[in-house]
Structure formats: structure tokens, C-alpha cells
Design an enzyme around this catalytic site. Structure first.
Site, PDB file in Angstrom:
ATOM      1  N   GLU A  19      14.320 -15.456   1.490  1.00 36.51           N
ATOM      2  CA  GLU A  19      14.565 -16.468   2.532  1.00 36.51           C
ATOM      3  C   GLU A  19      13.586 -17.619   2.353  1.00 36.51           C
ATOM      4  O   GLU A  19      13.810 -18.716   2.836  1.00 36.51           O
ATOM      5  CB  GLU A  19      14.327 -15.874   3.933  1.00 36.51           C
ATOM      6  CG  GLU A  19      15.343 -14.859   4.372  1.00 36.51           C
ATOM      7  CD  GLU A  19      14.860 -14.089   5.618  1.00 36.51           C
ATOM      8  OE1 GLU A  19      13.912 -14.550   6.297  1.00 36.51           O
ATOM      9  OE2 GLU A  19      15.452 -13.028   5.886  1.00 36.51           O
ATOM     10  N   ASP A  53       0.834  -1.200   0.000  1.00 32.60           N
ATOM     11  CA  ASP A  53       0.000   0.000   0.000  1.00 32.60           C
ATOM     12  C   ASP A  53       0.876   1.259   0.000  1.00 32.60           C
ATOM     13  O   ASP A  53       1.841   1.351   0.760  1.00 32.60           O
ATOM     14  CB  ASP A  53      -0.856  -0.032   1.278  1.00 32.60           C
ATOM     15  CG  ASP A  53      -1.954   0.997   1.295  1.00 32.60           C
ATOM     16  OD1 ASP A  53      -2.844   0.925   0.438  1.00 32.60           O
ATOM     17  OD2 ASP A  53      -1.926   1.877   2.181  1.00 32.60           O
TER      18      ASP A  53
HETATM   19  C1  GLC Z   1      -4.179   2.995  -0.662  1.00 31.09           C
HETATM   20  C2  GLC Z   1      -5.409   2.147  -0.583  1.00 31.09           C
HETATM   21  C3  GLC Z   1      -6.551   3.005  -0.158  1.00 31.09           C
HETATM   22  C4  GLC Z   1      -6.258   3.584   1.205  1.00 31.09           C
HETATM   23  C5  GLC Z   1      -4.934   4.325   1.199  1.00 31.09           C
HETATM   24  C6  GLC Z   1      -4.448   4.599   2.601  1.00 31.09           C
HETATM   25  O1  GLC Z   1      -4.270   3.934  -1.652  1.00 31.09           O
HETATM   26  O2  GLC Z   1      -5.630   1.506  -1.794  1.00 31.09           O
HETATM   27  O3  GLC Z   1      -7.768   2.313  -0.135  1.00 31.09           O
HETATM   28  O4  GLC Z   1      -7.270   4.464   1.591  1.00 31.09           O
HETATM   29  O5  GLC Z   1      -3.916   3.590   0.574  1.00 31.09           O
HETATM   30  O6  GLC Z   1      -3.999   3.421   3.186  1.00 31.09           O
END
Ligand code: GLC
Length: 579
Positions: free
Chosen positions: A285, A230
Site C-alpha cells: 500500500e 522477531d
Molecule cells: C528474538 C530476539 C531475542 C528475544 C526473543 C523473544 O529471538 O532476537 O532477543 O529475546 O526473540 O522476543
């Protein structure tokens, strides 16, 4: 085939690495299926996914990516994690996660989980400790706390804005939990590029790095095939935290490369790559089959390919493709540039059209301006031309899935599911809706629970018929059971497309650009995919229909073709696969 001087965009790949050609199905756990074991009726859960996993195997996908199911206050649909090593009771238990992994293995599906390293939830133990330990404490070093500016520190440390709207800083003493707490009078501010409940971690801190290595190992040992990372481009910030003056919408592919905007001090800094090089070693790993997928809203020019160099990640979502207008010149440029950029580092292009953050392609593509689209659609805003959107989305999927590389599909795309554009504001949950003072609808409209059974309450989503967001009534016709029984349904069409993609080995093929050549000149885009199966022409019309001669055999089409005296007419907004 007589395409002299055709432009070679990409050579065929011969590799046994599964992820180079995989179709990966994104599951948003809240909205896939509920078995009724979670703590909230109408919210999807892990046993619900396990029960309904055969749908994805039968569709012909190779893997799933699960959006977060970890312990979380759910302030941002689980992207606010308070414990990375356990399952939120909303979704079940750790044993349920293991059962899901076992079932997936039986079905031959790999499982990728989501990792949220840019920020934790403010309910995470580390942040709670940081609040309690006070100014100057070691606990605060794991996050980004700073004194304010202005005469009395009443102004934030800099001008950065949250992706969800409003300023990216919150003063500790202004928190709702401040009265009566140890931090009641604390004037320091903390950074959150997203919601105030999602404090950014300090990635210069060795403990932060070690902790995430350990989290990777925790899930790798349980058998996951990898991680979707993310906000992969956001972890490292310019340490001087300078003012920036621009509000860069993270998901604004277009303006992301605008040359008049100076490089942002919080996105895509060189330092992030060192982190992923360390992660690569952790994955190695285990075995070489495990992968990292970058969610980095960075366009090729700004270095998307850097994330997938041999000693870093494996895939990086091609958001330029997702954000591109439905227009041949722009698409052609994105396709050739992304293949070239990825080829330079030996990585596959990773195509994508929808996810849980954007208006569904099957609606977005019917707005007066195509491309990334708005942040959600409300009932009083411009409504998509639905038939046009669906027609274009089908053409776009048939194009995407005939191009070399891997591709992600978002739950519901196989059903032709549109965005819910009529949600009442009273049910909205996306923090972006609230932080923009309701100026933006936010992302709830693409997160509505799936319709499984046409004649069941809640379209069979949950045993009680509850759904955490209401489903439109017309989804009855889109329900999976109904589509399965109809050879002409979108689902049947989609399944057939994935089967054929495999059989023709299109994902491993080389690609020639033959746009405007010979008797394909009537198409806006035309490619030859050269795989070990042979040569397949992939061609797309846009505003104008075209007629093809009878020498072509049609292998696949996104719309019905019309027989005319001069040959077969391919209508506007259609992709065909020809031999
Ligand atoms: C990313 C995710 C989104 C979230 C953001 C904060 O863009 O896809 O859904 O709100 O990160 O974590």
C-alpha cells in the site's frame, strides 16, 4: 580466467532494489549511545543514536535496523512490548523517533524497525484485560490459555519448554500479581515460548491479525523502510498443542535440521506464510521499497526460502552461516546451499555473523568449538583465544562481504569488539540467565555499551559516564575516536572493506566455486565473484597458510601478507580479494 569446469553457484543480479545488496547495521538502542534524555542514566536512547548516526553513514552502511524501543517493562530488553505505537520513556519520545528518521534520511540511511508479533508483554492492555476477564472470556481468546492436566489441573497443558529455560506455561494463580486480584484462584495456564512476562498471542484470532496490520501502517506512515520480524517462524502453533518431548533451542542451527527430531509443533508451521502474504499487501500500500526481514531459525532444508517468496518477505537471516563451524567443508556447503535455495525464489542471501542474541563472532571464533557457540560466556568458563578469534572474524567478514547478497553487521563488529566474558553475575539482566537457574550466562556479554571516546568516563557512552553494563577497561584501545585516528585500526580496515565492496559491486556479482583449482589450491575456499566491475577472486585459508604467485594483484586482505622468495604468503585464517 582459466577456471574450466568451475561450478556456477549464482548468476549476477541486475536490480535496483536497494535491499538486495545492502549492508544493514544493527543498533541495539540500549547500548549504542546515550544523549542523557532517557529516564535511566547509562541506557542508550534515540537522541543518542541520532547524534551518532554519522558514524554509520561514514562506515558505508546503507541502512540501520533498530532493536525494539517501544513501551516495555524491559523484561527481555524491549522484546516484551506493552505498547507498539509509542516510544518507551527510557529511549525518548515519538518525536525523537521522528527526528531519528529525518536525520537518517538526510544521511541516506534507511531505517528498519523491529516488530515483535509472537508475544506481547504481560503488561500489554490486552493481556491485563485477559487476566481480569477470566476463564472462557473473549479477552482470553487473543492469547493461548488452557486448563492444566493432572488430577487437579496442577500440571501444565503440555511438555513444551521455554526458549529461555524451564516450562513454557505459567498458571494464572501462580503469578506474582495474583494475591488479591480477580485472578487469585484461577487455575488456567497460559503459553509463553519465552519468559512468563511474554505471553504468546493467538494468531488464529482475527483481531490479532488486524491489530498488527494497523501497527505496520503506523510505522510505515512515519517513514520506516521495513521491519525485522522477531521469531517469524513461531507465530502459528499446532492447534492441538501436542506434547513434543524435545527441547529445541531456537538458536541451535545445528540440531535444527537433525533428522531424528520430528517437526516441532510450534516452529515453522505452514500457516505462518499466510500471515506474511497479508503483510506484504499492507507494505505494498506504501511503495515497493519497504521490506520485511525474517528472524526465522530454520535451515534451508526446512524451508527458509519459503519466507522470501515473491509475495512474502524480502530477506531472511542466513543463520546457517552464523552457526557454521569455521571449517572449509561445512562453510562451502552452507554457502552453495543457501545461494541455491534463495535463487530458487529469486531472493538475495542475507549474510550475518553476529547479533544481540549470540556471542560476538570476534570471540566465538576463538573457542575450541566454533559455530554458534554457547549462550554467553562466564569468567570461569572456557575463555576465547582472543587474537585467534579476531583474526578469524576478520577473515569471515571479508568472506561474507565479498559474497553476493545483502549482509547485516551488529554494532561493534566494525570495531572488532569482543564479547564481555567477565561480567559479574550481579549485573546480568537476560531472562535466560535466571530461567536456566544461572546455568547459562545469557546474552548480556554481547550487549555492553559501545566505547566512543577513549579518554572519557564510560568511554563517552553517556553524558554522565554511566553504562547499564560495565565495559572492560581494555576497550579504551577500541574506542571509536582512537580507531578513527589510526589508519591501521580495525575500524579503518572495515570502512575500507565496505567501500571496496561497493566499488567492485561484489554484492550484485555472480559466483563461481573454484575451490581447489589451479594455483588457488592452497586455499580452503576459493570463489570468483563476477560483477560488472570484472572478476574478483575471493579466497580463504584456514589452518594452513599458502603462497600465491606474483601474477595476482591483492585488492584486499584480512591480515598482513608476507613476502617470500616464492611469492606472497597468505597466512592461516585469512581472506584475500585478488585480481
Ligand atoms: C528474538 C530476539 C531475542 C528475544 C526473543 C523473544 O529471538 O532476537 O532477543 O529475546 O526473540 O522476543
Amino acid at each position: 580466467m582459466p577456471f574450466e569446469n568451475a561450478v556456477l553457484l549464482h548468476r549476477p543480479t541486475q536490480s535496483s532494489q536497494w535491499w538486495r545488496s545492502a549492508v544493514i547495521y544493527q543498533i541495539y538502542p540500549r547500548s549504542y549511545a546515550s544523549a542523557g534524555v532517557g529516564t535511566q542514566p547509562g541506557v542508550g536512547d534515540l537522541p543518542g543514536i541520532t547524534q551518532r548516526l554519522d558514524h554509520i553513514a561514514e562506515l558505508g552502511a546503507d541502512a540501520i535496523w533498530l532493536s525494539p524501543f517501544y513501551v516495555s517493562p524491559q523484561k527481555d530488553g524491549g522484546y516484551d512490548v506493552s505498547n507498539y505505537r509509542d516510544v518507551d520513556p527510557l529511549f525518548g519520545t515519538l518525536a525523537d523517533a521522528d527526528a531519528l528518521l529525518t536525520k537518517a534520511k538526510e544521511l541516506g540511511l534507511k531505517v528498519i524497525v523491529d516488530l515483535v508479533p509472537n508475544h506481547t508483554s504481560d503488561q500489554h492492555q490486552w493481556f491485563q484485560d485477559a487476566l481480569a476477564a477470566g476463564i472462557g472470556s473473549a479477552e482470553r481468546e487473543r492469547y493461548i490459555f488452557r486448563p492444566g492436566t493432572g488430577e487437579n489441573g496442577e500440571l501444565p497443558p503440555n511438555d513444551w519448554e521455554s526458549i529461555f529455560g524451564s516450562i513454557a506455561w505459567t498458571r494464572v494463580c501462580d503469578r506474582a500479581d495474583a494475591p488479591g486480584s480477580a485472578w487469585e484462584n484461577d487455575p488456567s495456564w497460559y503459553l509463553h515460548l519465552f519468559d512468563s512476562s511474554q505471553p504468546d498471542l493467538n494468531w488464529e484470532h482475527p483481531e490479532v491479525r488486524e491489530e498488527f496490520h494497523d501497527i505496520l501502517r503506523f510505522w510505515l506512515s512515519r517513514g520506516v523502510a521495513g521491519f525485522r520480524v522477531d521469531v517469524a517462524h513461531g507465530l502459528v502453533k499446532d492447534p492441538t498443542l501436542p506434547n513434543w518431548q524435545f527441547h529445541w533451542k531456537m538458536v541451535d542451527g545445528g540440531s535444527a535440521s537433525a533428522s531424528d527430531v520430528p517437526p516441532p509443533p510450534m516452529w515453522n508451521l505452514e500457516g505462518v506464510h499466510e500471515i506474511y502474504r497479508e503483510w506484504r499487501k499492507v507494505l505494498d500500500e506504501f511503495d515497493t521499497e519497504r521490506i520485511l526481514v525474517a528472524e526465522a531459525w530454520v535451515s534451508p532444508e526446512r524451508g527458509i526460502a519459503k519466507y522470501v517468496r515473491a509475495d512474502e518477505m524480502n530477506q531472511s537471516f542466513n543463520f546457517d552461516f552464523l552457526c557454521c563451524e569455521w571449517e572449509p567443508t561445512a562453510l562451502r556447503e552452507v554457502i552453495s546451499k543457501s545461494l541455491a535455495a534463495m535463487d530458487q525464489v529469486g531472493a538475495p542471501t542475507t549474510w550475518v555473523l553476529s547479533n544481540h542474541d549470540v556471542v560476538r563472532a570476534a570471540s566465538r571464533m576463538g573457542l575450541s568449538k566454533t559455530g554458534k557457540g554457547p549462550n554467553g560466556i562466564r569468567s570461569f568458563e572456557e575463555q576465547p583465544n582472543q587474537p585467534l578469534a579476531l583474526r578469524r572474524a576478520k577473515a569471515a567478514h571479508a568472506l561474507m562481504l565479498a559474497l553476493p547478497g545483502s549482509a547485516y553487521i551488529y554494532q561493534g563488529e566494525e570495531l572488532g569488539l569482543p564479547e564481555h566474558t567477565m561480567l559479574p553475575d550481579s549485573v546480568r539482566q537476560d531472562p535466560a540467565f535466571f530461567r536456566t537457574q544461572q546455568a547459562e550466562a545469557g546474552r548480556d556479554g554481547c550487549r555492553v555499551p559501545l566505547p566512543w571516546e577513549a579518554n572519557a568516563p564510560g568511554f563517552g557512552f553517556s553524558p554522565t559516564g554511566d553504562t547499564w553494563l560495565p565495559q572492560p577497561l581494555f576497550w579504551e584501545d577500541l574506542a571509536i575516536d582512537r580507531q578513527l585516528n589510526d589508519p591501521n585500526s580495525h575500524l579503518s580496515w572495515y570502512r575500507h572493506m565496505l567501500q571496496l565492496r561497493k566499488r567492485l559491486q561484489l554484492a550484485e556479482g555472480g559466483l563461481l566455486d573454484v575451490t581447489g583449482f589451479a594455483d588457488l589450491a592452497g586455499f580452503g575456499l576459493a570463489y570468483v565473484n563476477q560483477s560488472s566491475y570484472g572478476e574478483v577472486v575471493v579466497a580463504t585459508t584456514f589452518t594452513e597458510p599458502t603462497v600465491i604467485s606474483s601474477k595476482w594483484q591483492v585488492l584486499f586482505s584480512s591480515a598482513d601478507l608476507i613476502t617470500t622468495s616464492g611469492g606472497l604468503e597468505v597466512p592461516a585464517d585469512t581472506t584475500v580479494w585478488l585480481k
